[in-house]
Every structure is written in C-alpha cells, then in structure tokens.
Design a protein around this motif. Structure first.
Motif, PDB file in Angstrom:
ATOM      1  N   ALA A   1       0.827  -1.236   0.062  1.00 17.41           N
ATOM      2  CA  ALA A   1      -0.078   0.075  -0.076  1.00 17.41           C
ATOM      3  C   ALA A   1       0.697   1.200  -0.090  1.00 17.41           C
ATOM      4  O   ALA A   1       0.495   2.155  -0.866  1.00 17.41           O
ATOM      5  N   ALA A   2       2.045   1.325   0.525  1.00 15.88           N
ATOM      6  CA  ALA A   2       2.867   2.363   0.867  1.00 15.88           C
ATOM      7  C   ALA A   2       3.608   2.705  -0.336  1.00 15.88           C
ATOM      8  O   ALA A   2       3.466   3.781  -1.065  1.00 15.88           O
ATOM      9  N   GLY A   3       3.812   1.642  -1.243  1.00 12.28           N
ATOM     10  CA  GLY A   3       4.630   1.988  -2.610  1.00 12.28           C
ATOM     11  C   GLY A   3       3.667   2.505  -3.648  1.00 12.28           C
ATOM     12  O   GLY A   3       4.139   3.171  -4.294  1.00 12.28           O
ATOM     13  N   VAL A   4       2.468   1.471  -3.492  1.00 14.28           N
ATOM     14  CA  VAL A   4       1.342   1.900  -4.652  1.00 14.28           C
ATOM     15  C   VAL A   4       0.997   3.353  -4.467  1.00 14.28           C
ATOM     16  O   VAL A   4       0.941   4.039  -5.469  1.00 14.28           O
ATOM     17  N   VAL A   5       0.488   3.490  -3.329  1.00 17.85           N
ATOM     18  CA  VAL A   5      -0.056   5.110  -3.047  1.00 17.85           C
ATOM     19  C   VAL A   5       1.100   6.193  -3.194  1.00 17.85           C
ATOM     20  O   VAL A   5       0.655   7.098  -4.044  1.00 17.85           O
ATOM     21  N   SER A   6       2.224   5.773  -2.672  1.00 12.32           N
ATOM     22  CA  SER A   6       3.034   7.123  -2.962  1.00 12.32           C
ATOM     23  C   SER A   6       3.292   7.327  -4.616  1.00 12.32           C
ATOM     24  O   SER A   6       3.193   8.394  -4.932  1.00 12.32           O
TER      25      SER A   6
ATOM     26  N   LEU B   1       7.034   0.268 -21.295  1.00  6.70           N
ATOM     27  CA  LEU B   1       7.567   1.091 -20.165  1.00  6.70           C
ATOM     28  C   LEU B   1       7.343   0.739 -18.817  1.00  6.70           C
ATOM     29  O   LEU B   1       8.108   1.021 -17.896  1.00  6.70           O
ATOM     30  N   ALA B   2       6.392  -0.058 -18.432  1.00 10.84           N
ATOM     31  CA  ALA B   2       6.280  -0.439 -16.861  1.00 10.84           C
ATOM     32  C   ALA B   2       7.272  -1.892 -16.665  1.00 10.84           C
ATOM     33  O   ALA B   2       7.539  -1.772 -15.597  1.00 10.84           O
ATOM     34  N   ALA B   3       7.691  -2.483 -17.779  1.00 11.01           N
ATOM     35  CA  ALA B   3       8.582  -3.579 -17.715  1.00 11.01           C
ATOM     36  C   ALA B   3      10.101  -2.944 -17.483  1.00 11.01           C
ATOM     37  O   ALA B   3      10.990  -3.872 -16.824  1.00 11.01           O
ATOM     38  N   ILE B   4      10.249  -2.195 -17.914  1.00  2.00           N
ATOM     39  CA  ILE B   4      11.815  -1.460 -17.765  1.00  2.00           C
ATOM     40  C   ILE B   4      12.312  -1.345 -16.465  1.00  2.00           C
ATOM     41  O   ILE B   4      13.376  -1.772 -16.160  1.00  2.00           O
ATOM     42  N   PRO B   5      11.288  -0.615 -15.656  1.00  5.34           N
ATOM     43  CA  PRO B   5      11.696  -0.652 -14.290  1.00  5.34           C
ATOM     44  C   PRO B   5      11.884  -1.888 -13.291  1.00  5.34           C
ATOM     45  O   PRO B   5      12.799  -1.953 -12.766  1.00  5.34           O
TER      46      PRO B   5
ATOM     47  N   ALA C   1      14.484   4.216 -13.877  1.00  4.66           N
ATOM     48  CA  ALA C   1      13.352   3.845 -13.399  1.00  4.66           C
ATOM     49  C   ALA C   1      12.175   4.783 -13.086  1.00  4.66           C
ATOM     50  O   ALA C   1      10.747   4.574 -13.566  1.00  4.66           O
ATOM     51  N   SER C   2      12.888   5.934 -12.711  1.00  2.00           N
ATOM     52  CA  SER C   2      11.500   7.286 -12.478  1.00  2.00           C
ATOM     53  C   SER C   2      11.111   7.728 -13.878  1.00  2.00           C
ATOM     54  O   SER C   2       9.986   8.044 -14.094  1.00  2.00           O
ATOM     55  N   ASN C   3      11.883   7.792 -14.866  1.00  2.52           N
ATOM     56  CA  ASN C   3      11.595   8.317 -16.170  1.00  2.52           C
ATOM     57  C   ASN C   3      10.461   7.264 -16.694  1.00  2.52           C
ATOM     58  O   ASN C   3       9.608   7.637 -17.404  1.00  2.52           O
ATOM     59  N   SER C   4      10.955   6.007 -16.771  1.00  5.69           N
ATOM     60  CA  SER C   4      10.052   5.115 -17.582  1.00  5.69           C
ATOM     61  C   SER C   4       8.624   5.036 -16.841  1.00  5.69           C
ATOM     62  O   SER C   4       7.605   4.798 -17.275  1.00  5.69           O
ATOM     63  N   SER C   5       8.674   4.971 -15.536  1.00  4.40           N
ATOM     64  CA  SER C   5       7.480   4.829 -14.710  1.00  4.40           C
ATOM     65  C   SER C   5       6.617   6.111 -15.121  1.00  4.40           C
ATOM     66  O   SER C   5       5.346   5.838 -15.143  1.00  4.40           O
ATOM     67  N   ILE C   6       7.091   7.392 -14.872  1.00  7.44           N
ATOM     68  CA  ILE C   6       6.405   8.340 -15.294  1.00  7.44           C
ATOM     69  C   ILE C   6       5.706   8.486 -16.698  1.00  7.44           C
ATOM     70  O   ILE C   6       4.529   8.805 -17.019  1.00  7.44           O
ATOM     71  N   LEU C   7       6.410   8.080 -17.705  1.00  3.91           N
ATOM     72  CA  LEU C   7       6.099   7.841 -19.136  1.00  3.91           C
ATOM     73  C   LEU C   7       4.918   6.803 -19.050  1.00  3.91           C
ATOM     74  O   LEU C   7       3.913   6.928 -19.822  1.00  3.91           O
ATOM     75  N   ALA C   8       5.065   5.727 -18.340  1.00  9.36           N
ATOM     76  CA  ALA C   8       4.094   4.668 -18.276  1.00  9.36           C
ATOM     77  C   ALA C   8       2.897   5.314 -17.789  1.00  9.36           C
ATOM     78  O   ALA C   8       1.621   4.792 -18.318  1.00  9.36           O
ATOM     79  N   LEU C   9       2.698   6.170 -16.656  1.00  6.28           N
ATOM     80  CA  LEU C   9       1.580   6.689 -16.209  1.00  6.28           C
ATOM     81  C   LEU C   9       1.114   7.690 -16.937  1.00  6.28           C
ATOM     82  O   LEU C   9      -0.072   8.166 -16.390  1.00  6.28           O
ATOM     83  N   SER C  10       1.793   8.190 -17.923  1.00  7.07           N
ATOM     84  CA  SER C  10       1.251   9.789 -18.458  1.00  7.07           C
ATOM     85  C   SER C  10       0.117   9.555 -18.812  1.00  7.07           C
ATOM     86  O   SER C  10      -0.674  10.724 -18.726  1.00  7.07           O
TER      87      SER C  10
ATOM     88  N   ALA D   1      -2.542   1.638 -12.373  1.00  4.89           N
ATOM     89  CA  ALA D   1      -1.117   1.609 -13.358  1.00  4.89           C
ATOM     90  C   ALA D   1       0.047   1.619 -12.564  1.00  4.89           C
ATOM     91  O   ALA D   1       0.925   0.904 -12.746  1.00  4.89           O
ATOM     92  N   ALA D   2      -0.134   2.149 -11.456  1.00  2.00           N
ATOM     93  CA  ALA D   2       1.236   2.173 -10.286  1.00  2.00           C
ATOM     94  C   ALA D   2       1.296   0.720  -9.901  1.00  2.00           C
ATOM     95  O   ALA D   2       2.301   0.211  -9.724  1.00  2.00           O
ATOM     96  N   ALA D   3       0.182   0.012  -9.622  1.00  2.00           N
ATOM     97  CA  ALA D   3       0.161  -1.192  -9.223  1.00  2.00           C
ATOM     98  C   ALA D   3       0.620  -2.339 -10.186  1.00  2.00           C
ATOM     99  O   ALA D   3       1.672  -3.107  -9.643  1.00  2.00           O
ATOM    100  N   MET D   4       0.461  -2.012 -11.401  1.00  2.00           N
ATOM    101  CA  MET D   4       0.920  -3.102 -12.688  1.00  2.00           C
ATOM    102  C   MET D   4       2.712  -2.655 -12.464  1.00  2.00           C
ATOM    103  O   MET D   4       3.189  -3.443 -12.641  1.00  2.00           O
TER     104      MET D   4
END
Length: 442
Positions: A133-138, A237-241, A344-353, A362-365
């Motif tokens: 929960a802490a990781g997903v919600v953050s 983009l989600a697999a890269i992190p 990690a951060s750039n790929s995650s943000i691009l995946a969430l965009s 999306a963050a959970a995935m």
C-alpha cells in the motif's frame, strides 16, 4: 537527449477537485513524507537481512528456509500491488494507505512472537502484501498531482530517501538484533509503522477526490488491468523499471558471495562496497531530477538505456581480466547501478502519463512487474553458479532486454517521438468500460 521539456511541469488537478492547481514547488515535508512511505517496503526487507542467521538458529531451521522469509515478502508485495492499486482508485488514497500501515504494525507484532519458521514465512508474506500500500499509493499520489518532467523530478527526489534504505536499514537492523535479538527487529518495524501512520493521519491529504474515483465495484474494480494489458507501450515502459530492479537484485543476490568468497573481502569491507554502490544510485537519481528540467524524460531514458548496456558490457572484461581486482569491479558496478536512477523514474512516469484516471491500477502494475521480474531473474545468478561472471552475465542480459523493449515496443527511437510516447487516449467507450469516471488528468 535533444528533446526539450515542456516549459513547466503540468500538475494534476488539486485535491479539492476544482480547477485550482497545486504548486510545483512541493515542500520538503511533503517529499520526505512520500519518500518515507515509498521506502517502507525496502526498510522492511533490508532491516531484516542481518538477522537471518539468528532466525535460522533460533527457529531450528535451514538457511534456505530463513531466506524464504524474504522471498515470501516479495511474493506478498507482488500480489498486494495488484489488489491495493485498484482499491485506491475506487476508494481514494488515504483509506488503503491507513489500512496497509495499520496491518503492517499488527503483522510486525505477530512476527515478533512467531513460534516457528512456517508461521514467520506466512506472516512475512502478509507483511509484504500490506506494505505494498505504501509503495502503490506513493506513486499514485505523485501522478495525481504532477505529470511529465515535474513528476519525474519528484520521483527522483523520492529516490534520495528510498536510496537511504539499503544504506541505513541493514546497519540499524544489525545493531538492534545484536543488542537484543532478531525478534526486536520486528518491534522496530512496528514502531516505524506507528510513526508513519501518525504522519499520514496528520499531514497526508486525499489526492483523489470522489469526482475522480472509479465508482464501479466488483469485477469492474480490476477491469483497468485489461486496459493496461492491451496497451503495448504501457507494458513496455512498465517492464523497464522491473528489469532495472532485476539488475539491482542480481547484484544484491550475487555480491555477498562474489566479494567475500571470490575477492576475500571481510564482512565490514563488503558492507562498505554495498554502501558505496547505494550512494551511486542516490546521486544519479538527484542528477536526474536536475536533468528533467532541461530535457524530456523520454530523451533521458533513450540515452540512459544505451549507456547502461555499454557499461554492463565492460563488466565481464573486468571479471575475466581481473582488472583492478575488487576495486575495479566495484567501480564498474557503481556505474551500472547508478544508471537505474535515470531509468526507473522516467520510465515509470512515461508509463503513467496517459493513466491519471486510474493511476492506482497503473502504479500497481508497474510495482508488480518490478517485484515479479526481479524475483524471477535474480535467482539466475545462483543457478548459473553464483560466480562474478554469472552475476555480470545476468546484468548484461537485463540491459539487453531493456534496450530491445524500448526500441521495439515504444516510439522512443522512431522519428517524431515525443516527451510522452504513449499519446493514445482511451476512447470514451473504452474509458467507460474500464470504469473511468473522468478523462485522464494531465
């Protein structure tokens, strides 16, 4: 890295649900709070590492069984990400976070009195589940409030705090278990949970107002995963992190044996090597926060993955030639591991965009792929023999996959690629089927 970023980071709608915008000048207190929450899963794992021998001895079990208490935590975290993410999209961010932290405290206290290794494994699995929960919600909160370069910079700032976990948590855990015993580590984890819970109740705002929540229940709560699984660029983009985490975990799994048995380092010397490499990841994350104000996240990501592959290719040369000994391998690993701060951060943000309307799912995935891929890939180091060459071979394999995925499954290296490669929006019908109550917030 020729792309230029937007003139300003685009914050998502403010928590009040009206047209006002949150300030991009996020307070240090807010960054520290989110960073501490995001670091809770890592702290829970790393603080426990020095106590593993005590666990095996006290519970009269094997080292492999004691190590499975770590694997159980990762497995629980993977499942927890997939459950808690959609839950947070439907009920808001605070409720699952408060439940998760509360259960972390309860489970930590139960671990303190665990009678046998079987009970401890089950409890650690539950601890990983609720810690998710802490990781997903953050991550979802960052996407609720920011997009683009500003969001990437925010994640990089959080990495400074998250990166302290592997530097400080093992030492703290070792001191606690040394002064008392391994059970006291779980009392410390419970105390950390209490402190975080008070902070959330006192200062954590709700960033997903009712108007933006996905109101359909039942199977519709998880229908967003079907949308995500059909989006090739999101999955890439989600697999890269996740593969970046696999690089780190391959190092974590292999390095104790490589440096202590292969190069003859003492435990104290190895701890210094571990800390040095941790500092590299923290520094690169902060450098990324500066770079995203000048270049696009995609521009940085394109360059970083190529650099990662080039640097990883040098590792077997160092190992096979013995160049520099332990210091030479440490330097090579420092550079390779540091690249994750740009990836990690750039790929995650691009995946969430494109998924602000279901950032929790999306963050959970993304989180589940991180834990899952790291858990699948890192054991290959041991399967291949646990040597230095085995460790660096797995790292190179991950780097190759990262480059191939970015090149073939996204528009990163194609003409006209933009700051946000996944520009396709959900059609109104598709959004409705996914349970989206409003269009993506961006």
């Amino acid at each position: 890295m020729s792309d230029t970023p937007p003139k300003t980071g685009s914050p998502a709608p403010a928590v009040s649900g009206n047209s006002s915008r949150v300030s991009t000048r996020t307070s240090i207190k807010y960054i520290l709070m989110l960073g501490a929450l995001a670091a809770l899963p890592a702290v829970t794992t790393d603080m426990y590492l020095p106590a593993l021998p005590q666990v095996a001895e006290d519970l009269h079990t094997s080292a492999a069984a004691a190590q499975f208490t770590l694997s159980g935590t990762l497995l629980g975290a993977a499942v927890g990400q997939l459950v808690i993410g959609p839950f947070s999209d439907r009920f808001g961010r605070r409720l699952p976070l408060i439940i998760g932290i509360s259960m972390h405290v309860v489970v930590s206290l139960l671990c303190f009195v665990a009678p046998n290794i079987g009970a401890l494994i089950v409890l650690r699995l539950l601890q990983g589940f609720f810690n998710a929960a802490a990781g997903v919600v953050s991550l979802a909160v960052v996407r609720d409030r920011f997009t683009g370069s500003t969001a990437a910079a925010m994640l990089s700032r959080l990495m400074l705090i998250i990166g302290l976990a592997p530097l400080l948590a093992p030492s703290i855990g070792g001191a606690v278990s040394g002064l008392f015993n391994w059970r006291a580590v779980f009392l410390a984890l419970a105390l950390i949970g209490v402190v975080l819970g008070v902070i959330v109740l006192r200062w954590m705002p709700e960033t997903l107002p009712p108007a933006r929540r996905r109101t359909k229940g039942g199977a519709s709560t998880f229908s967003g995963f079907r949308v995500l699984l059909r989006d090739r660029q999101f999955l890439a983009l989600a697999a890269i992190p996740g593969l970046g985490m696999a690089v780190i975990m391959s190092y974590v799994v292999g390095s104790p044996f490589v440096f202590q048995e292969g190069y003859g380092l003492s435990p104290g010397q190895y701890a210094l090597v571990f800390a040095i490499n941790g500092v590299g990841m923290v520094i690169s994350a902060q450098l990324n926060a500066w770079l995203v104000t000048r270049y696009s996240p995609m521009g940085i990501l394109r360059a970083a993955v190529i650099l990662l592959l080039g640097l990883a290719a040098l590792l077997p040369v160092i190992v096979l030639t013995g160049f520099g000994g332990a210091a030479g391998l440490t330097a090579g690993l420092w550079l390779v591991l540091a690249m994750n701060g740009f990836i990690a951060s750039n790929s995650s943000i691009l995946a969430l965009s494109d998924y602000g309307h279901m950032a929790g799912s999306a963050a959970a995935m993304i989180g589940a792929l991180q834990v899952g891929l790291a858990g699948i890939v890192s054991p290959l180091v041991g399967i291949l023999g646990g040597s230095a060459l085995a460790m660096v071979s797995v790292i190179i394999g991950c780097a190759v996959l990262i480059v191939l995925i970015l090149a073939t499954a996204t528009t990163a290296y194609r003409g006209g690629s933009s700051n946000r490669p996944n520009r396709r929006r959900l059609r109104p019908g598709a959004a409705a089927r996914a349970g989206a109550s409003i269009p993506p917030a961006s």
